[in-house]
Design an enzyme around this catalytic site. Structure first.
Site, PDB file in Angstrom:
ATOM      1  N   ASP A  66       0.994  -0.924   0.233  1.00 50.82           N
ATOM      2  CA  ASP A  66       0.397   0.174  -0.422  1.00 50.82           C
ATOM      3  C   ASP A  66       0.686   1.910  -0.301  1.00 50.82           C
ATOM      4  O   ASP A  66       2.012   1.036   0.670  1.00 50.82           O
ATOM      5  CB  ASP A  66      -0.852   0.060   0.776  1.00 50.82           C
ATOM      6  CG  ASP A  66      -2.049   0.880   0.901  1.00 50.82           C
ATOM      7  OD1 ASP A  66      -2.367   1.242   0.269  1.00 50.82           O
ATOM      8  OD2 ASP A  66      -3.355   0.551   2.053  1.00 50.82           O
ATOM      9  N   ASP A 111     -10.561   1.990  -3.890  1.00 54.40           N
ATOM     10  CA  ASP A 111     -11.574   1.831  -1.824  1.00 54.40           C
ATOM     11  C   ASP A 111     -12.914   1.093  -2.122  1.00 54.40           C
ATOM     12  O   ASP A 111     -13.342   0.993  -1.173  1.00 54.40           O
ATOM     13  CB  ASP A 111     -10.802   2.864  -1.316  1.00 54.40           C
ATOM     14  CG  ASP A 111      -9.316   2.391  -0.499  1.00 54.40           C
ATOM     15  OD1 ASP A 111      -9.041   1.791  -0.701  1.00 54.40           O
ATOM     16  OD2 ASP A 111      -9.425   3.733   0.152  1.00 54.40           O
TER      17      ASP A 111
HETATM   18  C1  GLA Z   1      -5.442   2.110   2.216  1.00 55.19           C
HETATM   19  C2  GLA Z   1      -6.180   0.769   1.581  1.00 55.19           C
HETATM   20  C3  GLA Z   1      -7.362  -0.057   2.417  1.00 55.19           C
HETATM   21  C4  GLA Z   1      -7.066  -0.454   3.199  1.00 55.19           C
HETATM   22  C5  GLA Z   1      -6.255   0.979   4.853  1.00 55.19           C
HETATM   23  C6  GLA Z   1      -5.901   0.043   5.401  1.00 55.19           C
HETATM   24  O1  GLA Z   1      -6.475   2.534   2.233  1.00 55.19           O
HETATM   25  O2  GLA Z   1      -6.311   1.394  -0.104  1.00 55.19           O
HETATM   26  O3  GLA Z   1      -7.458  -0.968   1.190  1.00 55.19           O
HETATM   27  O4  GLA Z   1      -5.877  -1.751   3.413  1.00 55.19           O
HETATM   28  O5  GLA Z   1      -5.601   1.483   3.609  1.00 55.19           O
HETATM   29  O6  GLA Z   1      -4.784   1.053   6.427  1.00 55.19           O
END
Ligand code: GLA
Length: 808
Positions: free
Chosen positions: A490, A558
């Site tokens: 990420d 997301d």
């Molecule tokens: C980001 C990712 C999510 C999740 C969060 C965790 O927003 O896109 O899918 O993994 O971080 O903090």
């Protein structure tokens, strides 16, 4: 002499053909793919002229292609005073500053004593093997050409590279400059490619957005002016994807001319389209000159990222298919290339930071029972991470949540028969962390300034070798120790306060950061070849070909809401194949939009991607669990077609209509799967007709809908119109009736020829819209959707099945 069989002659002939995809005739270069030609030449004045990019054509002589400029051109300047060399009006293959081309330049390099005027002249060419560079690049091209240019006063060598991908109908281009002077030079701008052509009646399709709204398609006519799509946030960004299309005004999904462009790069980039008053169009793409200044010392070289070009005269679907093939065959590499991807469960939206081993095991076990194959432990497993304010950088297990450690959890998960996956966000650091206490200098910030934060975190300085080594060591230990099969990598903030403690020239920060990231990824993917990496940047903030060279899939967004995902996945599909798009079924009301949509619809959109679940399966009702089990079973049977089949969008798409569909056809053309998606139900909607192009004209197929159960509760109080007694809405009796009685869904089953599906299509049953209901009516409602399966029709099998059915 070995005896030559017919087959071996054929193989030699084919080999010869593919060896000859680059033809050189008297300083003219003809680059061929299966369906396109790209032609340019060097003229006697040393300029490189672009002539043609379009459908494949025969070539005899360059003269018909040449621009015929005779006489004056007003305020234009003559290149080196040479006859008719009105450089500002020529279609060039490479442009530079200071010699009379006043359009956006491809390259600008200054000399400490001689200023800003460049003059690159053609020197020669060589057909070469694909060179290996520090940057991620495509691979397995049919042929590679290097064109050499030289600026003799500044002593700079400029090499233009062209790679040809015959079957993908793709040409890639990049540039390398080498300082052969005794002076230190400065690169101000260096694009990966340039193409000049005529621009009549063209329009631009770009894929723009923001967090949770990535890659929505936008269109605008290209008239005189300069159009820029770029990123300044340090990553390729969710604002404008590096992929874009230039198309004929009337080009549709199935017809017309279209050019597609992309960049194998994950940092700041720019895409520039300039249309001149003479309707000449220049397209440039490369590293963004924003905050960029590169010191090029004597004997040093600089290589740009690789640009990707494709053309079709058969509409946008065909353009996307070129890009999909290219990504699947020439970008994605390693063990997971062309391999079906596992169905995953991710605990993020089920628990957020609040979990312990018991909770996770329960989710994993529940998911396993439903048929899931991979368990992914998301954020919150390390350091002291109980919210998003601490611990990024401390890559060791949080023993309060997981007292027995990660490896014990991983072992337990694996024992269940699941793969084990882990979330990491390595490029970041929280000020509240052990790492920050020990090494504040690892964080990116300008000395003496308070840094801006994003999600409470700072960036780690990947331009610093020590930081890179720290991450490689820490991550290698965890990946090994926890025996991870999958990593979600990420990146949750954009870059600010750019400063590298080890850099002499801060104008190199952004690009060196990206190179640093690539160096880490190269090392880790080499050390863990079996691991499936999924790239994520708050969803799709870094969805690009650079990341795809290391990580075969990306967390698309997301936003997992059914409706939003239709736009996001459709937009993404223009440049990227379904095999790269993570798509998860999540809970309702949706955590990003608070919208409630049917479970079937959430699955129907997610299955056109890499299916996963992002919810607490233990909270599903019995009937929901049963549905999920069936969905997973069905997806496993069909995922090869869905992940790697030939993908088409309907015309109109969701960007122009209330309902739209996609479909995938398997490689043997024996099966197609259709996903039909509606936004809202409106009265008197147009008739829904599914047309399928790409099957075999004279083959028979059986078209059928996946039967979706109808929940009686959606009829609300209307139930009292048909019942002999009146019942209370949402009362006990109502609930029992809804649970026990399921109206029969419509049946859309037909036997049709491939050609019929292409031209006439299949007309679906009318939708429910307030004027009565029976078992023929298609109940979709708001956010309704359907899946249809089209199989090669086999009479014998069909009769047998009917017999079995009639016997009960
Ligand atoms: C980001 C990712 C999510 C999740 C969060 C965790 O927003 O896109 O899918 O993994 O971080 O903090």
């Amino acid at each position: 002499m070995p005896f030559k069989t017919k087959k071996s002659r054929l193989v030699t002939a084919l080999k010869k053909r593919s060896e000859n995809m680059i033809r050189i005739i008297n300083n003219t270069f003809v680059l061929l793919t299966e369906q396109t030609s790209y032609i340019f030449s060097a003229n006697p004045n040393g300029l490189l002229l672009h002539h043609y990019y379009g459908p494949r054509i025969p070539f005899i002589d360059v003269r018909p292609f040449e621009k015929k400029l005779h006489g004056g051109a007003g305020t234009s300047c003559l290149y080196e005073g040479q006859e008719n060399q009105w450089i500002d009006l020529l279609d060039l293959e490479a442009s530079f500053v200071g010699k009379g081309d006043f359009r956006e330049p491809m390259i600008s390099i200054s000399h400490p004593k001689l200023g800003y005027t460049n003059n690159f002249k053609y020197q020669g060419y060589e057909l070469i093997k694909e060179p290996i560079e520090d940057l991620p690049t495509s691979y397995d091209s049919n042929q590679t050409l290097r064109i050499d240019l030289y600026d003799d006063l500044y002593a700079i060598k400029m090499e233009l590279y062209y790679k040809v991908f015959e079957k993908a109908n793709v040409i890639t281009k990049y540039v390398k400059v080498i300082n052969e002077s005794k002076d230190t030079l400065t690169i101000h701008k260096i694009m990966s490619h340039q193409i000049d052509m005529q621009a009549s009646n063209l329009s631009l399709l770009s894929f723009d957005g923001a967090w949770a709204k990535e890659r929505h398609r936008h269109s605008q006519p290209l008239t005189q002016g300069i159009y820029v799509m770029d990123s300044k946030s340090g990553v390729s960004s969710n604002k404008h994807n590096p992929f874009f299309i230039v198309k004929g005004e009337s080009t549709s999904e199935f017809h017309g001319d279209a050019y597609g462009f992309n960049l194998v790069y994950s940092g700041n980039y720019t895409s520039i389209i300039e249309v001149t008053p003479q309707q000449n169009m220049r397209i440039l793409q490369g590293i963004n000159p924003y905050c960029f200044e590169w010191t090029l010392k004597t004997k040093k070289a600089f290589t740009t990222p690789e640009a990707v070009l494709t053309f079709t005269n058969q509409g946008l679907n065909s353009l996307s298919q070129n890009m999909h093939y290219f990504v699947n065959q020439h970008i994605v590499r390693g063990l997971w290339k062309n391999r079906v991807r596992p169905i995953l469960i991710n605990n993020w939206e089920a628990t957020y930071f609040n979990f312990n081993e018991k909770k996770l095991i329960k989710i994993a076990q529940g998911a396993k029972d439903l048929g899931v194959e991979l368990f992914v432990l998301d954020d919150g497993w390390f350091g002291n991470r109980n919210n998003d304010q601490t611990s990024l950088g401390d890559w060791y297990v949080n023993t309060k949540k997981l007292p027995k450690g990660l490896s014990t959890l991983s072992k337990k998960i694996k024992k269940m028969g699941l793969m084990f996956g882990l979330w990491v966000e390595p490029e970041m650091i929280n000020e509240q962390s052990e790492l920050y206490k020990a090494h504040p200098e690892y964080a990116v910030r300008v000395p003496g300034r308070t840094p801006s934060t994003g999600r409470n975190q700072l960036l780690l300085d990947l331009t610093n070798k020590k930081v890179r080594q720290y991450l490689i060591d820490q991550l290698s230990f965890i990946f090994k120790n926890a025996q991870v099969d999958y990593v979600k990598w990420d990146f949750n903030r954009n870059m600010t306060d750019m400063y590298g403690t080890t850099l002499k020239n801060q104008g190199e920060f952004f690009h060196k950061y990206t190179l640093g990231l690539y160096a880490i990824l190269k090392e880790l993917t080499k050390a863990f070849p079996h691991v499936l990496f999924e790239s994520c940047a708050s969803g799709g903030n870094r969805f690009d070909l650079g990341m795809l060279c290391y990580m075969p899939q990306v967390w698309t967004s997301d936003n997992t809401d059914y409706l939003e995902r239709i736009y996001i996945q459709t937009g993404t599909s223009y440049g990227y194949p379904l095999s790269t798009m993570g798509a998860h079924v999540s809970d309702v009301p949706n955590h990003q939009t608070l919208r409630t949509t049917p479970l079937e619809s959430r699955f129907n959109i997610s299955c056109f991607g890499l299916l996963g679940y992002e919810l607490d399966v233990k909270r599903l009702t019995l009937s929901e669990s049963e549905k999920v089990r069936n969905h997973i079973r069905w997806y496993k049977k069909n995922r090869k077609t869905l992940q790697y089949g030939t993908f088409y969008r309907s015309d109109p798409t969701c960007f122009d209509a209330n309902s739209s569909y996609f479909y995938c056809i398997n490689n043997q053309k024996e099966k197609a799967i259709v996903g039909f998606y509606q936004a809202l139900l409106h009265p008197s909607l147009p008739e829904d007709i599914i047309k399928i192009k790409g099957l075999v004209d004279n083959k028979k197929y059986i078209f059928t809908n996946i039967k979706q159960p109808i929940n009686l509760s959606i009829f609300g109080g209307l139930i009292n119109l048909v019942l002999p007694i009146q019942i209370t809405l949402n009362g006990k009796i109502h609930r029992i009736i809804c649970r026990l009685y399921h109206p029969k869904p419509e049946d859309d089953t037909y036997i049709v020829y491939g050609k019929t599906l292409n031209y006439a299509g299949v007309r679906l049953h009318q939708q429910f819209m307030g004027t009565g209901f029976n078992d023929k009516v298609r109940v979709l409602g708001d956010f309704g959707s359907r899946l249809y399966v089209i199989n090669h029709f086999n009479m014998k099998k069909y009769r047998l099945k009917r017999k079995q059915l009639s016997r009960g």
